[in-house]
Design a protein around this motif. Structure first.
Motif, mmCIF file in Angstrom:
data_model
loop_
_atom_site.group_PDB
_atom_site.id
_atom_site.type_symbol
_atom_site.label_atom_id
_atom_site.label_comp_id
_atom_site.label_asym_id
_atom_site.label_seq_id
_atom_site.Cartn_x
_atom_site.Cartn_y
_atom_site.Cartn_z
ATOM 1 N N LEU A 9 0.868 -1.170 0.000
ATOM 2 C CA LEU A 9 0.000 0.000 0.000
ATOM 3 C C LEU A 9 0.909 1.226 0.000
ATOM 4 N N THR A 10 1.329 1.628 -1.196
ATOM 5 C CA THR A 10 2.397 2.615 -1.301
ATOM 6 C C THR A 10 2.018 3.972 -0.730
ATOM 7 N N ASP A 11 0.761 4.404 -0.885
ATOM 8 C CA ASP A 11 0.375 5.715 -0.381
ATOM 9 C C ASP A 11 0.496 5.776 1.141
ATOM 10 N N ALA A 12 0.222 4.680 1.799
ATOM 11 C CA ALA A 12 0.302 4.646 3.253
ATOM 12 C C ALA A 12 1.681 4.222 3.733
ATOM 13 N N ALA A 13 2.621 3.962 2.798
ATOM 14 C CA ALA A 13 3.957 3.492 3.160
ATOM 15 C C ALA A 13 3.838 2.284 4.087
ATOM 16 N N ARG A 14 3.116 1.288 3.620
ATOM 17 C CA ARG A 14 2.821 0.115 4.448
ATOM 18 C C ARG A 14 2.983 -1.147 3.617
ATOM 19 N N LEU A 15 3.625 -2.145 4.199
ATOM 20 C CA LEU A 15 3.840 -3.411 3.509
ATOM 21 C C LEU A 15 3.406 -4.556 4.416
ATOM 22 N N VAL A 16 2.634 -5.481 3.845
ATOM 23 C CA VAL A 16 2.138 -6.639 4.585
ATOM 24 C C VAL A 16 2.604 -7.900 3.881
ATOM 25 N N GLN A 17 3.159 -8.838 4.659
ATOM 26 C CA GLN A 17 3.591 -10.109 4.086
ATOM 27 C C GLN A 17 3.200 -11.259 5.012
ATOM 28 N N LEU A 18 2.900 -12.389 4.399
ATOM 29 C CA LEU A 18 2.690 -13.623 5.150
ATOM 30 C C LEU A 18 3.983 -14.415 5.115
ATOM 31 N N LEU A 19 4.531 -14.716 6.273
ATOM 32 C CA LEU A 19 5.778 -15.459 6.379
ATOM 33 C C LEU A 19 5.492 -16.831 6.974
ATOM 34 N N LYS A 20 5.783 -17.865 6.204
ATOM 35 C CA LYS A 20 5.546 -19.229 6.664
ATOM 36 C C LYS A 20 6.854 -19.838 7.158
ATOM 37 N N ILE A 21 6.825 -20.367 8.368
ATOM 38 C CA ILE A 21 8.004 -20.978 8.971
ATOM 39 C C ILE A 21 7.779 -22.482 9.066
ATOM 40 N N ASP A 22 8.570 -23.246 8.327
ATOM 41 C CA ASP A 22 8.516 -24.703 8.373
ATOM 42 C C ASP A 22 9.560 -25.232 9.354
ATOM 43 N N GLY A 23 9.354 -26.454 9.851
ATOM 44 C CA GLY A 23 10.328 -27.078 10.749
ATOM 45 C C GLY A 23 10.390 -26.424 12.109
ATOM 46 N N TYR A 24 9.242 -26.017 12.609
ATOM 47 C CA TYR A 24 9.192 -25.340 13.911
ATOM 48 C C TYR A 24 9.811 -26.199 15.010
ATOM 49 N N GLY A 25 9.576 -27.505 14.962
ATOM 50 C CA GLY A 25 10.063 -28.394 16.018
ATOM 51 C C GLY A 25 11.570 -28.416 16.143
ATOM 52 N N THR A 26 12.292 -28.158 15.063
ATOM 53 C CA THR A 26 13.762 -28.205 15.125
ATOM 54 C C THR A 26 14.329 -27.060 15.945
ATOM 55 N N THR A 27 13.550 -25.990 16.164
ATOM 56 C CA THR A 27 14.074 -24.844 16.913
ATOM 57 C C THR A 27 14.279 -25.172 18.389
ATOM 58 N N THR A 145 3.664 -6.824 9.331
ATOM 59 C CA THR A 145 3.388 -5.519 8.724
ATOM 60 C C THR A 145 4.448 -4.524 9.157
ATOM 61 N N ILE A 146 4.972 -3.768 8.203
ATOM 62 C CA ILE A 146 5.827 -2.619 8.509
ATOM 63 C C ILE A 146 5.097 -1.380 7.997
ATOM 64 N N THR A 147 4.883 -0.431 8.885
ATOM 65 C CA THR A 147 4.170 0.794 8.526
ATOM 66 C C THR A 147 5.047 1.995 8.815
ATOM 67 N N LYS A 148 5.231 2.830 7.816
ATOM 68 C CA LYS A 148 5.929 4.105 7.981
ATOM 69 C C LYS A 148 4.878 5.200 7.801
ATOM 70 N N PRO A 149 4.425 5.798 8.912
ATOM 71 C CA PRO A 149 3.307 6.746 8.831
ATOM 72 C C PRO A 149 3.585 7.906 7.875
ATOM 73 N N ALA A 150 2.579 8.237 7.108
ATOM 74 C CA ALA A 150 2.651 9.402 6.223
ATOM 75 C C ALA A 150 1.705 10.467 6.760
ATOM 76 N N VAL A 151 2.252 11.590 7.173
ATOM 77 C CA VAL A 151 1.447 12.660 7.764
ATOM 78 C C VAL A 151 1.226 13.767 6.739
ATOM 79 N N PRO A 152 -0.020 14.110 6.442
ATOM 80 C CA PRO A 152 -0.277 15.206 5.485
ATOM 81 C C PRO A 152 0.373 16.504 5.961
ATOM 82 N N SER A 153 0.876 17.265 5.024
ATOM 83 C CA SER A 153 1.515 18.533 5.374
ATOM 84 C C SER A 153 0.467 19.548 5.822
#
Length: 338
Positions: A9-27, A145-153
């Motif tokens: 969402l470029t106007d809001a400077a926001r990126l959302v991703q789904l991260l799948k972690i396999d092999g949880y038991g090995t940790t 989610t990483i959000t970098k707030p965009a504040v209107p001038s």
């Protein structure tokens, strides 16, 4: 780890991703230092790294957690400001769609330079995760989610600042170190909870046309007034001014100014100023600045020896023994790891 999907969402400077972690038991068989998963991100032209710790143990939380933090991977912020504000958000999701996503946890911080990291985001205890339905076939999926707030001038601050310069309608005079400053009670009260109580509460200055400010330089008070009226995030040029202005901002409840000064000081720590800055951070509750000072001081035996030889260190021994105890404990811990 794989990326299951990306939405930008470029106007809001926001990126959302789904991260799948396999092999949880090995940790479970891995140490905390080795059990780290990194994901590189790019948001609004800046590089970021999300680090995931499937088996984190963070004081004072004795249990093992699934945790994350956010690290800034770009050079000096290009906006002219000394920092970039960003928020890391995360929740567990069920790819099957059977369970509702878990409650989102967030961490927000000001990032000044490459390598700066957020506080640890504790997502869920391992024992709770393993008892939930989010862990399926030894895999789990995080929605990050990483959000970098965009504040209107806005130019409102310019009009308010003009009142300070013109002194039109001023109804209070401050006397500071032999200098006088005309100001407006309503503007000051709107910006500072302390001044709100001073002028519109039960304090004696409520009806006084003049107020004397003690224990503050005129130059510092002038800079404080300028921020109150103009909401200017210009960084103080010197570290000494930033120290005095941070203390003044804390005194009057100006959290944004305090954060700006803290960011400046985080980037300007030196051997001669490290201990004074550490004591300042302790006195005014600046956790990020305190951590940065300690990291600098215990960064190497050479730096530690140099700092211990300063007059500031000897003053710290007498004035803030609790800070010194924490500092030496971290130094011993670092040497033990080495």
């Amino acid at each position: 780890m794989e990326t299951a999907g990306t939405t930008s969402l470029t106007d809001a400077a926001r990126l959302v991703q789904l991260l799948k972690i396999d092999g949880y038991g090995t940790t479970k068989a891995m140490s905390n230092d080795r059990c780290t998963i990194a994901s590189e991100w790019h948001v609004d032209g800046y590089g970021w790294e999300i680090r995931i710790y499937p088996d984190a143990s963070t004081y004072p939380h004795p249990n093992s957690w699934v945790a994350l933090d956010l690290t800034f991977r770009s050079h000096q912020p290009r906006t002219g400001r000394p920092y970039v504000r960003a928020t890391l958000g995360c929740r567990l999701v069920d790819p099957r769609g059977i369970l509702k996503p878990s409650k989102e946890k967030t961490e927000t911080r000001l990032f000044c330079r490459s390598g700066d990291s957020s506080s640890t985001l504790l997502l869920m205890k391992r024992q709770d995760l393993e008892a939930s339905g989010y862990l399926k076939d030894d895999a789990l999926t995080l929605q990050c989610t990483i959000t970098k707030p965009a504040v209107p001038s806005s130019n409102l601050h310019k009009h308010i600042a003009e009142l300070l310069q013109s002194e039109k309608g001023a109804d209070v005079e401050f006397l500071v170190s032999g200098e006088s400053f005309a100001a407006h009670k309503a503007v000051l009260a709107a910006r500072s909870p302390v001044l709100m109580a001073q002028f519109y509460g039960d304090m004696m200055e409520k009806s006084c046309p003049s107020v004397e400010i003690k224990d503050m330089d005129a130059a510092v008070f002038k800079a404080l007034l300028h921020f109150i009226y103009a909401d200017d995030d210009t960084v103080p040029e010197s570290a000494v001014m930033a120290q005095h202005l941070l203390a003044a901002a804390d005194r009057y409840g100006l959290d944004r100014l305090k954060a700006i000064c803290e960011a400046k000081l985080c980037a300007d720590i030196e051997v001669e100023t490290a201990v004074a800055t550490l004591a300042l951070a302790e006195q005014h509750g600046c956790g990020q600045l305190k951590d940065r000072c300690v990291e600098f001081i215990v960064g190497s035996p050479t730096v530690l020896d140099a700092v211990m030889a300063t007059e500031g260190y000897r003053h710290l021994e007498a004035s803030c023994p609790s800070v010194l105890t924490d500092l030496l404990a971290r130094a011993a811990k670092k040497l033990k790891r080495a």
